[in-house]
Write an enzyme that holds these catalytic residues in place. Structure first.
Site, PDB file in Angstrom:
ATOM      1  N   HIS A  19       3.587  -3.195   4.698  1.00 40.98           N
ATOM      2  CA  HIS A  19       1.966  -2.862   4.572  1.00 40.98           C
ATOM      3  C   HIS A  19       1.984  -1.512   4.053  1.00 40.98           C
ATOM      4  CE1 HIS A  19       0.886  -6.358   6.874  1.00 40.98           C
ATOM      5  NE2 HIS A  19      -0.279  -6.301   5.980  1.00 40.98           N
ATOM      6  N   GLY A  26      13.623   0.803   5.982  1.00 35.32           N
ATOM      7  CA  GLY A  26      13.432  -0.707   6.565  1.00 35.32           C
ATOM      8  C   GLY A  26      14.429  -1.667   6.199  1.00 35.32           C
TER       9      GLY A  26
END
Ligand SMILES: Cc1cc2nc3c(=O)[nH]c(=O)nc-3n(C[C@H](O)[C@H](O)[C@H](O)COP(=O)(O)O)c2cc1C
Length: 412
Positions: A215, A278
């Site tokens: 997100h 990530g």
């Protein structure tokens, strides 16, 4: 002055060996991943986005204890970043947390249904069920009641970093955390958001470029967004911060699409204090996704897309057949039909719908992934990925130079 001065100072200030933060990934990264990165000199992160601490902070404490049990060296027990979704921590009506009207729920079920493959379409009426469950799940979403308990827990465990996604706390609250010896990192995607962070006195600006998986941490899109890339955003922010000539400037951390040591070194030599990664860890056994990414999805897609459709907030994910179909069907809707439940209701309802589908092989999942997805190293565990990254970084010339470490005090 070393071109790595900022990264060396950052590493020194937190007692790390490398200026690499493993990105918190709610529902995906584990304490095993965080502990591995911390044990090998980076900064591991624990995401709290999916953790319910509306009535007790026990679940946060359990995670911290479990992290510490996996970190044999007690000197490293504080080397962790505890990551909060800011809008959930401090309930904010502007974040779309009012329960959706029935019409919006009907629109949502209908849109999802149109986007499923024929045989998988839902025949029964799910509207009342998902509305009821979502209401009860989210009734007590406001976590601000827990502020005192959270602060007491943080005072006890003193993680070196607390980070926020989707918003920036007020200066006063940030001051409270800093008073506990905790550095506060906040995500920004635009220069307007960076101004908010600078006024709030954050310790680090997490520059989340357009390439990033997951997100978007955006919280101020009032002036639109240019979808700045990681390099563009990081350089713009560095220029802005340097231009202010602050006595204690915030550290600038780059995030998004960073998959190898060469790119890390380039960002550090531009002046970034560190990087956050990530996607690079998504396929390690320490990631929940490595086990659940199904054969159905694995290897089929390399394109990613930013879409707000699935959860109600823009997120970069794999462009699966389902996501493409959702985009196409949505474009064909009338304005009235386009009224959908806001984040986070939509996301919870989507997960409820998924649980009802006959096919549980991942084809309808939301696979949050960055643009660097094709460069994920396969078959390696987190220690091996991190080891390769740091070797590549050092091979490019980065080292923790004593000459470049100056007066910055260690976090107490
Ligand atoms: C699967 C996934 C889940 C994520 N969840 C979170 C989260 O819970 N909290 C957060 O601050 N950032 C989250 N992010 C965004 C990361 O903090 C970071 O911005 C991003 O991973 C950097 O880009 P990269 O994935 O290309 O390395 C997530 C990213 C991914 C890929």
């Amino acid at each position: 002055m070393s071109r790595y001065q900022n990264s060396c100072r950052f590493v020194q200030s937190l007692g790390l060996k490398y200026p690499i933060i493993q990105a918190p990934m709610a529902g995906v990264s584990t304490v095993q991943l965080a502990a591995t990165i911390t044990n090998h000199g980076g900064l591991g992160s624990i995401p709290l986005g999916g953790v319910d601490f509306t009535t007790t902070v026990g679940p946060i404490e359990d995670l911290l204890k479990s992290f510490q049990s996996l970190v044999p060296n007690p000197d490293l027990h504080r080397n962790v970043n505890l990551n909060f979704f800011y809008h959930e921590y401090k309930s904010d009506p502007s974040c779309g947390e009012t329960p959706p009207q029935k019409r919006k729920v009907e629109n949502w079920v209908s849109l999802v249904n149109k986007s499923l493959l024929g045989p998988d379409r839902i025949s029964g009426d799910l509207v009342s069920e998902i509305t009821t469950t979502s209401r009860s799940l989210l009734a007590a979403r406001s976590k601000h009641k827990m502020e005192a308990a959270v602060l007491a827990l943080l005072a006890h465990y003193q993680p070196k970093v607390v980070s926020f996604h989707f918003g920036c706390p007020e200066k006063e609250f940030i001051g409270k955390l800093q008073g506990l010896g905790i550095a506060v990192h906040v995500c920004a995607t635009t220069l307007a958001e960076v101004d908010v962070l600078l006024n709030a006195g954050v310790d680090a600006i997490l520059c989340q470029g357009d390439e990033a998986g997951g997100h978007r941490g955006s919280f101020d899109l009032s002036n639109g967004t240019e979808n700045l890339s990681t390099f563009a955003l990081t350089q713009l922010v560095l220029g802005k911060v340097n231009g202010l000539r602050l006595q204690n400037p915030p550290v600038v951390i780059a995030a998004g699409g960073i998959m190898d040591g060469t790119v890390i070194e380039s960002l550090l030599s531009l002046g970034a204090g560190g990087v956050m990664m990530g996607t690079a860890f998504l396929r390690t056994p320490e990631s929940i996704v490595s086990r659940t990414f199904s054969k159905q999805v694995e290897g089929l897609y390399t394109d990613t897309i930013i879409t707000p459709l699935v959860s109600g907030r823009p997120a970069r994910c794999l462009k699966t057949l389902f996501v493409s179909s959702l985009e196409r069907e949505y474009a064909n809707l009338s304005d009235k039909e386009k009224g959908l439940p806001d984040y986070v209701y939509r996301y919870v309802m989507y997960k409820k719908i998924l649980a009802h589908l006959p096919n549980q092989d991942g084809r309808y999942g939301l696979h949050l992934t960055g643009q660097g997805y094709p460069f994920i190293r396969s078959g390696l565990n987190a220690q091996q990925v991190f080891g390769e990254l740091t070797e590549e970084l050092e091979a490019r010339g980065w080292k923790l130079g004593v000459d470049s470490i100056n007066e910055l005090p260690k976090v107490q």
